[in-house]
Each structure stands twice: as C-alpha cells, then as structure tokens.
Design a protein around this motif. Structure first.
Motif, short mmCIF file in Angstrom:
data_model
loop_
_atom_site.label_atom_id
_atom_site.label_comp_id
_atom_site.label_asym_id
_atom_site.label_seq_id
_atom_site.Cartn_x
_atom_site.Cartn_y
_atom_site.Cartn_z
N VAL A 84 8.11 1.85 -8.42
CA VAL A 84 6.76 1.42 -8.02
C VAL A 84 6.66 -0.10 -8.04
O VAL A 84 6.16 -0.71 -7.09
CB VAL A 84 5.70 2.08 -8.93
CG1 VAL A 84 4.36 1.39 -8.80
CG2 VAL A 84 5.57 3.56 -8.63
N LEU A 87 8.71 -1.66 -5.20
CA LEU A 87 8.06 -1.43 -3.91
C LEU A 87 6.89 -2.39 -3.72
O LEU A 87 6.69 -2.93 -2.63
CB LEU A 87 7.56 0.01 -3.80
CG LEU A 87 8.60 1.07 -3.49
CD1 LEU A 87 8.00 2.46 -3.63
CD2 LEU A 87 9.18 0.89 -2.10
N PHE A 94 2.48 -1.21 0.18
CA PHE A 94 2.38 -0.38 -1.02
C PHE A 94 1.39 -0.91 -2.05
O PHE A 94 1.21 -0.31 -3.09
CB PHE A 94 3.76 -0.19 -1.65
CG PHE A 94 4.60 0.81 -0.92
CD1 PHE A 94 4.37 2.17 -1.07
CD2 PHE A 94 5.58 0.40 -0.06
CE1 PHE A 94 5.11 3.10 -0.38
CE2 PHE A 94 6.34 1.32 0.63
CZ PHE A 94 6.11 2.67 0.47
N GLN A 109 0.50 4.54 -7.06
CA GLN A 109 0.93 5.79 -7.70
C GLN A 109 0.67 6.99 -6.78
O GLN A 109 1.49 7.91 -6.73
CB GLN A 109 0.23 6.01 -9.05
CG GLN A 109 0.81 5.21 -10.18
CD GLN A 109 0.36 3.76 -10.17
OE1 GLN A 109 -0.59 3.40 -9.49
NE2 GLN A 109 1.04 2.93 -10.93
N CYS A 112 3.34 6.87 -3.94
CA CYS A 112 4.68 7.23 -4.44
C CYS A 112 4.73 8.68 -4.91
O CYS A 112 5.74 9.36 -4.70
CB CYS A 112 5.09 6.28 -5.55
SG CYS A 112 5.45 4.62 -4.92
N CYS A 142 3.67 7.32 4.43
CA CYS A 142 4.18 6.94 3.11
C CYS A 142 5.66 7.25 3.00
O CYS A 142 6.45 6.42 2.51
CB CYS A 142 3.43 7.68 2.00
SG CYS A 142 1.76 7.15 1.69
N PHE A 146 8.38 4.42 2.50
CA PHE A 146 9.09 4.52 1.23
C PHE A 146 10.59 4.55 1.46
O PHE A 146 11.33 3.78 0.84
CB PHE A 146 8.64 5.79 0.49
CG PHE A 146 9.28 6.00 -0.85
CD1 PHE A 146 8.72 5.47 -1.99
CD2 PHE A 146 10.45 6.74 -0.96
CE1 PHE A 146 9.31 5.68 -3.23
CE2 PHE A 146 11.05 6.96 -2.18
CZ PHE A 146 10.48 6.42 -3.32
#
Length: 160
Positions: A84, A87, A94, A109, A112, A142, A146
């Motif tokens: 986290v 990122l 993010f 959060q 992720c 996402c 990601f």
C-alpha cells in the motif's frame, strides 16, 4: 433482351441496393448514438466500506486477529501495508481523493482490498461490491492499475 440492357438494369439495381444499404446503416448509426442509456447511479456508501475494512483489520483493536487477515488475503498485514505504501508513493491514482461535491473517494485500503480479493480468490469484479463497496468497473480499473504498478515497482526485485 440483349446483354447491354441486362447489364444496365443490373447495375441500376446494384446502385439502388447499395444506396439503400448506406442510408439504412447511416440512420442506424445516428439513431444508436441518440439512444444511449445513461447508467443509473448507485449510492454504495463507500465510507461504510472503508470503515468496515479499517475496523475489521487495521484498527488498534481489530475485529479479526492477524491470522484471519493472513488466511483471507493470503499475505501478512505487514506485507499488505508495504505494498500500500509503495503504491501510494508510485502512483497518484492510489491516493484518496475527493469527488466533485467534496466527498472522500475510495481509500487506498479499499482499492487494494478489492484487488487482493480478486487475485486471492479469483472472484469476479462485481462480487467485491458487497464487502468493499466498489462497483465492477472501478474494481476492474483497480486491478489493471494495481498489476501494472506492481510490475513497475517490484518487477526487478521480485519477478523473474
């Protein structure tokens, strides 16, 4: 009937058919662009989803102990938090932002958690909505961001 007259009739028929085809398809293109249906907005209470995740795993006294997190996310909380943080530093997408009316957007959060759940369990993006409170299209976005960010951040270190 001689061959020349037959060819003229056929060419005239072909021109008419082509003309009708073009008119029909240009009308369809125009009418289909006018008939676009707007998606209905669904209030998902994204703040509730963020609070649920925080209270379940990240609060000072979480609902579930750390071994539940490991079992459900297939990683430790420390590794999750490391990902986290990296990122957040690497990709501004993010970070938590505010929408046009000043409401908080999805937390890091939430984003992720949505991705890790998709990867860990192989669930569809629309299945994330009930727990994390993220819609299908956002969950897919996402996942894409990601994966590309993880490859950029950890590619040389972890991936062969």
């Amino acid at each position: 009937m001689d061959l020349v007259k037959l060819e003229e009739l056929m060419s005239d028929d072909i021109e008419i058919i082509v003309q009708q085809f073009l008119e029909l398809h240009s009308d369809e293109a125009i009418s289909s662009s006018r008939q676009k249906v707007k998606c209905k907005y669904i209030e998902r209470s994204r703040e509730d989803g963020d609070n649920r995740i925080w209270n379940n795993y990240f609060a000072p006294n979480p609902v579930f102990p750390e071994h539940f997190f490991r079992r459900r996310f297939r990683m430790s909380i420390r590794l999750f938090n490391r990902i986290v943080e990296r990122l957040k530093e690497h990709n501004k997408w993010f970070s938590q932002r505010f929408d046009a009316i000043g409401r908080k957007g999805f937390s890091l959060q939430q984003k992720c958690t949505s991705v890790i759940r998709q990867l860990a369990y192989g669930v569809a993006a629309d299945e994330i909505d009930e727990y994390v409170r993220i819609g299908e299209s956002t969950a897919i976005l996402c996942l894409q961001k990601f994966c590309s960010s993880i490859i950029e951040i950890f590619g040389e270190e972890c991936l062969r």
